[in-house]
Design a protein around this motif. Structure first.
Motif, short mmCIF file in Angstrom:
data_model
loop_
_atom_site.label_atom_id
_atom_site.label_comp_id
_atom_site.label_asym_id
_atom_site.label_seq_id
_atom_site.Cartn_x
_atom_site.Cartn_y
_atom_site.Cartn_z
N ALA A 53 0.83 -1.19 0.00
CA ALA A 53 0.00 0.00 0.00
C ALA A 53 0.88 1.25 0.00
CB ALA A 53 -0.91 0.01 1.23
N PRO A 54 0.39 2.35 -0.59
CA PRO A 54 1.18 3.58 -0.62
C PRO A 54 1.68 4.05 0.74
CG PRO A 54 -0.66 3.77 -2.13
CD PRO A 54 -0.86 2.48 -1.38
N GLU A 55 0.83 3.97 1.77
CA GLU A 55 1.26 4.44 3.09
C GLU A 55 2.36 3.55 3.68
OE1 GLU A 55 -1.59 6.21 5.88
OE2 GLU A 55 -3.15 5.70 4.43
N SER A 56 2.30 2.26 3.40
CA SER A 56 3.35 1.36 3.87
C SER A 56 4.66 1.64 3.13
CB SER A 56 2.93 -0.09 3.66
OG SER A 56 1.79 -0.40 4.43
N PHE A 57 4.55 1.91 1.83
CA PHE A 57 5.76 2.24 1.08
C PHE A 57 6.36 3.55 1.56
CE2 PHE A 57 8.20 3.81 -2.56
CZ PHE A 57 8.98 2.69 -2.85
N LEU A 58 5.51 4.51 1.92
CA LEU A 58 6.01 5.78 2.44
C LEU A 58 6.83 5.58 3.71
CD1 LEU A 58 6.21 8.86 2.39
CD2 LEU A 58 4.01 8.94 3.58
N ASN A 59 6.39 4.69 4.58
CA ASN A 59 7.16 4.43 5.79
C ASN A 59 8.57 3.94 5.46
OD1 ASN A 59 5.15 5.12 7.65
ND2 ASN A 59 4.25 3.08 7.60
N LEU A 60 8.68 3.04 4.50
CA LEU A 60 9.99 2.54 4.09
C LEU A 60 10.83 3.64 3.46
CD1 LEU A 60 8.96 -0.86 2.42
CD2 LEU A 60 9.87 -0.51 4.73
N LEU A 61 10.20 4.44 2.59
CA LEU A 61 10.93 5.48 1.87
C LEU A 61 11.38 6.59 2.79
CD1 LEU A 61 11.94 6.69 -0.80
CD2 LEU A 61 9.64 7.64 -1.14
N ALA A 62 10.51 7.01 3.69
CA ALA A 62 10.85 8.13 4.59
C ALA A 62 12.02 7.76 5.49
CB ALA A 62 9.63 8.51 5.43
N GLY A 63 12.02 6.54 6.00
CA GLY A 63 13.13 6.11 6.84
C GLY A 63 14.44 6.05 6.09
N ALA A 64 14.39 5.50 4.86
CA ALA A 64 15.59 5.42 4.03
C ALA A 64 16.09 6.81 3.67
CB ALA A 64 15.31 4.60 2.78
N TYR A 65 15.17 7.69 3.30
CA TYR A 65 15.60 9.04 2.93
C TYR A 65 16.27 9.76 4.09
CZ TYR A 65 16.05 13.66 1.19
OH TYR A 65 16.62 14.86 0.82
N ALA A 66 15.70 9.65 5.27
CA ALA A 66 16.27 10.34 6.43
C ALA A 66 17.71 9.90 6.68
CB ALA A 66 15.41 10.09 7.67
N ARG A 67 17.99 8.62 6.50
CA ARG A 67 19.36 8.12 6.68
C ARG A 67 20.31 8.73 5.66
NH1 ARG A 67 16.27 3.43 7.52
NH2 ARG A 67 16.70 2.63 5.42
N TYR A 68 19.89 8.76 4.39
CA TYR A 68 20.77 9.32 3.36
C TYR A 68 20.89 10.84 3.47
CZ TYR A 68 21.22 4.88 0.88
OH TYR A 68 21.53 3.58 0.54
N GLU A 69 19.83 11.50 3.90
CA GLU A 69 19.90 12.95 4.10
C GLU A 69 20.91 13.29 5.19
OE1 GLU A 69 19.37 17.01 3.96
OE2 GLU A 69 18.63 15.55 2.50
N ASP A 70 20.92 12.50 6.26
CA ASP A 70 21.91 12.72 7.32
C ASP A 70 23.33 12.54 6.77
OD1 ASP A 70 19.97 13.23 9.18
OD2 ASP A 70 20.01 11.24 10.10
N GLN A 71 23.51 11.52 5.95
CA GLN A 71 24.83 11.28 5.35
C GLN A 71 25.23 12.44 4.43
OE1 GLN A 71 25.35 8.26 2.14
NE2 GLN A 71 26.76 7.27 3.56
N PHE A 72 24.29 12.89 3.62
CA PHE A 72 24.55 13.98 2.68
C PHE A 72 24.88 15.27 3.43
CE2 PHE A 72 22.74 17.40 -0.11
CZ PHE A 72 23.67 17.29 -1.14
N SER A 73 24.13 15.57 4.49
CA SER A 73 24.35 16.79 5.26
C SER A 73 25.68 16.76 5.99
CB SER A 73 23.21 16.98 6.27
OG SER A 73 21.96 17.12 5.61
N THR A 74 26.10 15.57 6.39
CA THR A 74 27.33 15.43 7.18
C THR A 74 28.58 15.33 6.31
OG1 THR A 74 26.09 14.30 8.93
CG2 THR A 74 28.50 14.08 8.96
N TYR A 75 28.50 14.52 5.27
CA TYR A 75 29.70 14.19 4.48
C TYR A 75 29.69 14.74 3.05
CZ TYR A 75 30.26 10.91 8.32
OH TYR A 75 30.38 10.34 9.57
N GLY A 76 28.60 15.36 2.64
CA GLY A 76 28.55 15.91 1.30
C GLY A 76 28.16 14.87 0.26
N PHE A 77 28.39 15.21 -1.00
CA PHE A 77 27.90 14.39 -2.11
C PHE A 77 28.76 13.17 -2.39
CE2 PHE A 77 27.43 13.94 -6.90
CZ PHE A 77 26.20 13.30 -6.83
N ALA A 78 30.01 13.18 -1.99
CA ALA A 78 30.94 12.12 -2.39
C ALA A 78 30.43 10.71 -2.08
CB ALA A 78 32.32 12.36 -1.78
#
Length: 251
Positions: A169-194
């Motif tokens: 379901a879309p809402e279940s997929f959103l839970n997976l996506l939001a968690g994954a995005y938050a992890r990569y956003e933290d990495q991007f904010s901390t270490y940049g694009f490399a």
């Protein structure tokens, strides 16, 4: 209700129907105090890149992440790669199939060679000042649009359910996506694009192969050799190595 795994610091709103989650993002951005996901179960005027229509059969996923931004537009635009990685992780979590997905420059996710997801970035702000970034995502969870609904020559659309038998379901997929995005956003904010670039290239579709890249003015044929530190496509052509900041890729 938010899932227990919902990332801290991100808000969420779920709409039964809206014209476009990207349009809604532009309307609500000035009222937000932090990042917020907007999920719509139906879109009546969805759009893709360069104003193209985006078909949304029932059961598919349409959402936009609105992020407060205080950085140069070029840096903000690199979040298309951040979101691509998050989508890949969400798909793998939903299906258990790491081998089935690839990332297509600049902003698509492929499933067994067909387009299963697309990303569209839009800036929100007054004048030259960028205040928010809206990252729109469309995913063919339940059904793929008909061939006649996509641009001629484009990668054919494919749906998660028909290709892999995964129903989510879309809402279940959103839970997976939001968690994954938050992890990569933290990495991007901390270490940049490399590190984002390295991870993206590890799953890049057609890396090392001959592709066609079309800009608004030209078409370039060459071997896809890299994505540079600015997110530009790097091609080795008969006339030498070139970089392409924006365009569409055809296989």
């Amino acid at each position: 209700m938010k899932n227990e795994s919902w990332p801290e610091g991100y808000e969420r709103r779920v709409l039964a129907s809206v014209d476009s989650t990207l349009s809604e993002a532009g309307r609500v951005a000035p009222t937000l105090s932090g990042p917020e996901w907007i999920l719509a179960l139906e879109q009546t005027a969805a759009r893709g890149r360069r104003g193209r229509a985006w078909a949304m059969p029932p059961g598919n996923f349409a959402a936009t992440l609105v992020l407060p931004i205080d950085e140069a537009p070029g840096q903000a635009a690199l979040r298309s790669f951040v979101m691509s990685l998050a989508l890949r992780d969400a798909f793998v979590a939903a299906t258990g199939r790491e081998d089935a997905f690839a990332l297509k420059w600049p902003n698509d996710v492929l499933l067994r060679g067909g387009k299963v997801a697309g990303i569209l970035l839009e800036s929100v702000g007054a004048g030259a000042r960028l205040t928010h970034l809206a990252i729109g995502i469309g995913v063919n969870l339940a059904a793929a649009p008909g061939v006649g609904e996509v641009e001629e020559g484009a990668v054919p659309p494919v749906a998660l359910k028909s290709a892999l038998g995964t129903a989510i379901a879309p809402e279940s997929f959103l839970n997976l996506l939001a968690g994954a995005y938050a992890r990569y956003e933290d990495q991007f904010s901390t270490y940049g694009f490399a590190p984002i670039r390295t991870a993206w290239l590890a799953d890049a579709a057609k890396l090392g192969e001959v592709i066609t890249a079309r800009t608004t003015r030209d078409a370039h044929v060459g071997t896809f050799v890299d994505v540079d530190a600015e997110g530009q496509l790097v091609l080795e052509t008969a006339k030498g190595r070139i970089t392409i900041p924006a365009g569409d890729v055809y296989f």
